[in-house]
Design a protein around this motif. Sequence first.
Motif, PDB file in Angstrom:
ATOM      1  N   ARG A  98      38.087  35.707  37.415  1.00  7.89           N
ATOM      2  CA  ARG A  98      37.679  35.718  38.817  1.00  7.89           C
ATOM      3  C   ARG A  98      38.675  36.594  39.567  1.00  7.89           C
ATOM      4  NH1 ARG A  98      38.026  29.393  39.225  1.00  7.89           N
ATOM      5  NH2 ARG A  98      39.161  29.772  37.276  1.00  7.89           N
ATOM      6  N   HIS A 100      39.978  38.781  43.046  1.00  6.17           N
ATOM      7  CA  HIS A 100      39.920  39.024  44.489  1.00  6.17           C
ATOM      8  C   HIS A 100      40.642  40.324  44.792  1.00  6.17           C
ATOM      9  CE1 HIS A 100      41.465  38.949  48.626  1.00  6.17           C
ATOM     10  NE2 HIS A 100      40.294  38.398  48.895  1.00  6.17           N
ATOM     11  N   GLU A 101      39.969  41.214  45.479  1.00  2.00           N
ATOM     12  CA  GLU A 101      40.557  42.478  45.912  1.00  2.00           C
ATOM     13  C   GLU A 101      40.204  42.689  47.379  1.00  2.00           C
ATOM     14  OE1 GLU A 101      42.416  44.603  44.291  1.00  2.00           O
ATOM     15  OE2 GLU A 101      42.169  44.117  42.178  1.00  2.00           O
ATOM     16  N   SER A 102      41.149  43.201  48.139  1.00  4.27           N
ATOM     17  CA  SER A 102      40.897  43.412  49.568  1.00  4.27           C
ATOM     18  C   SER A 102      40.323  44.795  49.855  1.00  4.27           C
ATOM     19  CB  SER A 102      42.185  43.211  50.375  1.00  4.27           C
ATOM     20  OG  SER A 102      42.572  41.854  50.345  1.00  4.27           O
ATOM     21  N   VAL A 156      35.258  39.489  43.893  1.00  4.23           N
ATOM     22  CA  VAL A 156      35.065  39.358  45.343  1.00  4.23           C
ATOM     23  C   VAL A 156      35.833  40.486  46.027  1.00  4.23           C
ATOM     24  CG1 VAL A 156      35.533  37.953  47.378  1.00  4.23           C
ATOM     25  CG2 VAL A 156      34.696  36.871  45.288  1.00  4.23           C
ATOM     26  N   SER A 158      36.474  42.721  49.775  1.00  2.84           N
ATOM     27  CA  SER A 158      36.268  42.841  51.210  1.00  2.84           C
ATOM     28  C   SER A 158      35.322  44.017  51.447  1.00  2.84           C
ATOM     29  CB  SER A 158      37.597  43.105  51.920  1.00  2.84           C
ATOM     30  OG  SER A 158      37.369  43.586  53.228  1.00  2.84           O
ATOM     31  N   ALA A 204      41.691  33.725  51.771  1.00  2.00           N
ATOM     32  CA  ALA A 204      42.159  34.918  51.071  1.00  2.00           C
ATOM     33  C   ALA A 204      42.217  36.136  51.982  1.00  2.00           C
ATOM     34  CB  ALA A 204      41.250  35.212  49.880  1.00  2.00           C
ATOM     35  N   THR A 209      46.143  41.252  45.827  1.00  2.00           N
ATOM     36  CA  THR A 209      45.300  41.157  44.639  1.00  2.00           C
ATOM     37  C   THR A 209      45.659  39.916  43.828  1.00  2.00           C
ATOM     38  OG1 THR A 209      45.033  43.548  44.448  1.00  2.00           O
ATOM     39  CG2 THR A 209      44.781  42.262  42.427  1.00  2.00           C
ATOM     40  N   PHE A 248      39.794  30.849  46.030  1.00  2.00           N
ATOM     41  CA  PHE A 248      38.730  31.734  45.548  1.00  2.00           C
ATOM     42  C   PHE A 248      37.358  31.111  45.807  1.00  2.00           C
ATOM     43  CE2 PHE A 248      35.954  33.768  42.461  1.00  2.00           C
ATOM     44  CZ  PHE A 248      36.337  35.103  42.551  1.00  2.00           C
ATOM     45  N   CYS A 251      36.474  31.563  49.312  1.00  2.00           N
ATOM     46  CA  CYS A 251      36.138  32.960  49.541  1.00  2.00           C
ATOM     47  C   CYS A 251      34.703  33.261  49.082  1.00  2.00           C
ATOM     48  CB  CYS A 251      37.131  33.840  48.782  1.00  2.00           C
ATOM     49  SG  CYS A 251      37.164  35.543  49.318  1.00  2.00           S
ATOM     50  N   THR A 255      30.995  35.213  51.046  1.00  2.00           N
ATOM     51  CA  THR A 255      30.374  36.465  50.612  1.00  2.00           C
ATOM     52  C   THR A 255      28.902  36.530  51.025  1.00  2.00           C
ATOM     53  OG1 THR A 255      29.593  35.666  48.446  1.00  2.00           O
ATOM     54  CG2 THR A 255      31.885  36.449  48.597  1.00  2.00           C
TER      55      THR A 255
END
Length: 273
Positions: A98, A100-102, A156, A158, A204, A209, A248, A251, A255
């Motif tokens: 899983r 997460h990146e901005s 996920v 941004s 988040a 990252t 997460f 977050c 989405t």
Amino acid sequence: MRLREAREEVGLTGVTAAKELGISQNFLSEVEHGKRRLTADKLAEAASLYEVHEDELFELQELRRGTDERGWWTQYSGLFPPELLRYFGYEWGAESIRMHESLLIPGLLQTEAYAHAIVTSDSPNTRTSEADQRVEARMLRQRRLRGEDPLRLTVVLSEGALHQQVGGPTVLAEQLEHLLALIEELPDTLELLVVPFTAGAHGALGASTFHILSFPSPRLPDLVWQETLTWLGVIADRARTREYAATFAQCLRKTAGRRGSRDMVHRALREIA
């Protein structure tokens, strides 16, 4: 890591366990941090001391035998720091991740041109002569997306990542087209989700990252990989990994969903064109 957990479960300190096993405490610590390995006989001895079930000992012995094989990432040992090389190994062996990146498309989904633009953008810390090798390593990592046992990936992003013109509009357009192609090609193993600008605040928001890695065996704990400007590393503490998992999950609720996220990628691509 599983050996460390098993030792703690039976209430043995590192000092006591090392003494019982006839090895130094420093050696045992390096084993528990993935830097050294026990012999097959010593592993069996540790499993007996830690009251590890026979089935799990068999699994641990299989994992130990697997370390005889050199991973593709070892050829880059002079290029990347040890912690990052360890992550490549964890990523290669994970069952699911899983992410997460901005503001960036993650490395596993990058085109070669997009990856090259990122690598060369850090010119104060990256030699030009190393750039091609770094991009090559990133492309090798992507082999985990396909094959007989493909990685299951939930990403996920941004909305800003769809608009940040890494490498310029042409490179970004190619990258967005690549994302759409991957969504179509890997519907069962890739879930790309975008948090729209209208989503509001969440745990988040503004986070660096982070990746949550899960492995095939239920006995192996989840790991978190985190990157900031000045630090990168693996987080193995279960309480902290649960915190990342909860963030997460929150977050995910922000989405646009699979279909809505795909539509957002299409819109961002049309805006560039």
